[in-house]
Scaffold this motif. Sequence first.
Motif, PDB file in Angstrom:
ATOM      1  N   ASP A  18      48.242  43.629  45.102  1.00  0.00           N
ATOM      2  CA  ASP A  18      47.115  42.917  44.493  1.00  0.00           C
ATOM      3  C   ASP A  18      46.894  43.251  43.022  1.00  0.00           C
ATOM      4  N   GLU A  19      47.361  44.389  42.573  1.00  0.00           N
ATOM      5  CA  GLU A  19      47.147  44.829  41.181  1.00  0.00           C
ATOM      6  C   GLU A  19      48.447  45.389  40.617  1.00  0.00           C
ATOM      7  N   PRO A  20      49.515  44.598  40.575  1.00  0.00           N
ATOM      8  CA  PRO A  20      50.813  45.150  40.165  1.00  0.00           C
ATOM      9  C   PRO A  20      50.839  45.677  38.735  1.00  0.00           C
ATOM     10  N   VAL A  21      50.084  45.055  37.827  1.00  0.00           N
ATOM     11  CA  VAL A  21      50.062  45.553  36.440  1.00  0.00           C
ATOM     12  C   VAL A  21      49.398  46.922  36.384  1.00  0.00           C
ATOM     13  N   SER A  22      48.283  47.072  37.099  1.00  0.00           N
ATOM     14  CA  SER A  22      47.621  48.377  37.157  1.00  0.00           C
ATOM     15  C   SER A  22      48.523  49.416  37.800  1.00  0.00           C
ATOM     16  N   ALA A  23      49.241  49.010  38.841  1.00  0.00           N
ATOM     17  CA  ALA A  23      50.148  49.952  39.506  1.00  0.00           C
ATOM     18  C   ALA A  23      51.217  50.444  38.543  1.00  0.00           C
ATOM     19  N   GLU A  24      51.772  49.535  37.724  1.00  0.00           N
ATOM     20  CA  GLU A  24      52.771  49.956  36.747  1.00  0.00           C
ATOM     21  C   GLU A  24      52.171  50.908  35.717  1.00  0.00           C
ATOM     22  N   ALA A  25      50.947  50.641  35.308  1.00  0.00           N
ATOM     23  CA  ALA A  25      50.280  51.536  34.358  1.00  0.00           C
ATOM     24  C   ALA A  25      50.073  52.910  34.975  1.00  0.00           C
ATOM     25  N   MET A  26      49.690  52.934  36.248  1.00  0.00           N
ATOM     26  CA  MET A  26      49.451  54.212  36.922  1.00  0.00           C
ATOM     27  C   MET A  26      50.739  55.005  37.094  1.00  0.00           C
TER      28      MET A  26
ATOM     29  N   PHE B  90      40.041  43.613  40.580  1.00  0.00           N
ATOM     30  CA  PHE B  90      40.680  44.052  41.823  1.00  0.00           C
ATOM     31  C   PHE B  90      40.186  43.237  43.014  1.00  0.00           C
ATOM     32  N   TRP B  91      38.861  43.121  43.161  1.00  0.00           N
ATOM     33  CA  TRP B  91      38.334  42.399  44.325  1.00  0.00           C
ATOM     34  C   TRP B  91      38.673  40.920  44.250  1.00  0.00           C
ATOM     35  N   ARG B  92      38.785  40.380  43.046  1.00  0.00           N
ATOM     36  CA  ARG B  92      39.179  38.976  42.884  1.00  0.00           C
ATOM     37  C   ARG B  92      40.522  38.716  43.555  1.00  0.00           C
ATOM     38  N   ALA B  93      41.468  39.630  43.369  1.00  0.00           N
ATOM     39  CA  ALA B  93      42.786  39.465  43.988  1.00  0.00           C
ATOM     40  C   ALA B  93      42.770  39.866  45.456  1.00  0.00           C
ATOM     41  N   HIS B  94      42.096  40.961  45.765  1.00  0.00           N
ATOM     42  CA  HIS B  94      42.167  41.508  47.126  1.00  0.00           C
ATOM     43  C   HIS B  94      41.516  40.587  48.156  1.00  0.00           C
ATOM     44  N   ARG B  95      40.539  39.774  47.739  1.00  0.00           N
ATOM     45  CA  ARG B  95      39.851  38.911  48.710  1.00  0.00           C
ATOM     46  C   ARG B  95      40.797  37.887  49.325  1.00  0.00           C
ATOM     47  N   HIS B  96      41.918  37.619  48.661  1.00  0.00           N
ATOM     48  CA  HIS B  96      42.871  36.642  49.187  1.00  0.00           C
ATOM     49  C   HIS B  96      43.903  37.287  50.113  1.00  0.00           C
ATOM     50  N   SER B  97      43.982  38.599  50.115  1.00  0.00           N
ATOM     51  CA  SER B  97      44.937  39.268  50.998  1.00  0.00           C
ATOM     52  C   SER B  97      44.251  40.017  52.132  1.00  0.00           C
ATOM     53  N   ALA B  98      42.940  40.261  52.001  1.00  0.00           N
ATOM     54  CA  ALA B  98      42.194  40.942  53.063  1.00  0.00           C
ATOM     55  C   ALA B  98      41.878  39.951  54.186  1.00  0.00           C
TER      56      ALA B  98
END
Length: 617
Positions: free
Chosen positions: A261-269, A372-380
């Motif tokens: 859901d947050e691949p850009v953030s994951a790459e940053a982390m 984050f919640w904007r993306a996650h609501r479509h996969s939850a």
Amino acid sequence: MAARPTGSVALPLHRLSVAGFRDLARGEGGRAVVEELLAAERSRRMLLLRALHDGLSGNGVPHRAGAGVSYGEAWSLLERAQRTAPEVFDDVLMSPNTGMWLSLTMRRLRGVSFEDQPLWVMAGHVAALAASAGVRAGLDFSIAVPVSRGIVFLPTLGCARIEAAQPWSTARVEARDGQLRITGEQGTALIGPGIERSAPGWHAVRRVTLGTEVPHLRIALEELDPYRTFPRPSEPLPLSAQDAQTWQDLLTDAWEILLRDEPVSAEAMRAGLMSVTPTPARERFRPHSVTAGDAFGGVMASRPDDAAQLAATLVHEFQHIKLGGLMRLSPLNVRDSAPGFEELFYAPWRDDPRPLGGLLQGIYAFAGVARFWRAHRHSAGGTHASLAHFEFALWRTQVWSTVNLVRGHERLTPLGRRLLETLRERCAAWLDEPVPDAELRLARQVAAGHRARWRAHHLRPPAAAVDAAVLAWRRGDERPPPGLAAEPVLVPDSEARFLDIEAVLARYRLTGAGGDARDAEGAEGADVLLAAHGDRAGARDAFVALLSGKGAPLGAWAGLGRALAGEEAHEDAARLLRGFPERVCAVQHALEKATGQGADPVLLAQWVARGARELRG
């Protein structure tokens, strides 16, 4: 951040790339921009090390501290490690704990930070850093390091417990042929090859590998290092085997959510998230987490309710880390020049009013949460999807209103204004995205409720207008004096707590756990009747009973406003209590003080509402 040449040596000049700032201004930024921020942070820490070296050489601090800790030997060993294994030196230097230690020790040297441990113990921690770097670089050496309450800390490696008669003493760390011996006044610990594994007398830093793809994210689960906690050092708090496994599972699942859901953030982390410091679980739906600007890459977090909550927390805190790195390079706001004065603002994620700099941090962090919640609501799925829709609707609303509150503030720098304008454009696009009606309506109610409770606690109408209103009420005037609707004064209430109660109760309801809502801290019975069970009539009666007594919680006025909503006869009172509850609070308090008895809460709210220009307009 820019550095000028010193003598004949030119120090590096750090500038953030245009592309990097563009990504950060959108609330995003992947691995490349984080690496830019890390490069600047490395230079900053090298400068702090040099300042510490110079400070320990002067200011009356002895070159040899305590019972034999030698700063000179520590610097020499650090230099050997840097020459032999520069990547090891950088890893030790860039540990979040090292950043926190450097900052606290420099403050201590300058007399602006006070800890219970002696200065020589704090300053002597440089010897422990040197020992860690030496061990990891494969060097043979012998050096004295501080012992704190029987514990020898080797940063990024672990700690040994040895017998000690005094709370502060020293031990000698000797490395020979891959073997490590730590000898204190009353005991010795021997650690053979495999220092990364715990053994009797030795507790290794616990590391967690996340993800199956290469490169993995490998972070420290910090339980030991004294400088893992903010804002001051703390004793080790080792996890039980069960708790460690729970954190491993939660982090693994949270990482999978972020990758999806947050691949850009994951790459940053992958580049910038280095450690998570676990703290005990808090109340449900009220996780606690914190980062510190001096501890780039470190997150301290309570055990979450579930993996999605942890993923949101990691995004939230990594937003703080990125913005902190940006603000090291260039300020986003300037401090008020008036001595002893700092303008404070409403922050819809806090109980207390916040200064402009803190508000900018909150805006940036919660923009990430909304994303984050904007993306996650479509996969939850199931109730998780309903909760995610609510969280997205709530935080996009709160970020939008707060950006608009300060976007043109005179104390913003040009860079700060550009960042806020970019975030505003991003948030404006989110406002057009559909959210199910029930969750959208609930998010709007919760946002209004938090603001109303904050106003009840922190805003005061003009005192003269309140006194005039009391006289008008006692005379039986048709409406209060117009001065009651004048601009209120901000008077921070240090006792304000649990202003997020409506959000917490909404989450109980959305997840089907309404029966447990009565356990939420700060929830009155009337709040639970209204939020968890939808019983407006019962909540109205309960709020009236509560507010008719002395010492009623100020937030109950906002709750009464929500309970009255929908009653045609009380619509103005409901709108006033959700918009300007401080007016009714102040008059009721003054009535109690003048007569020993307050007025009927609903009748008083209706009367005050007749003088509200905002309602008549």
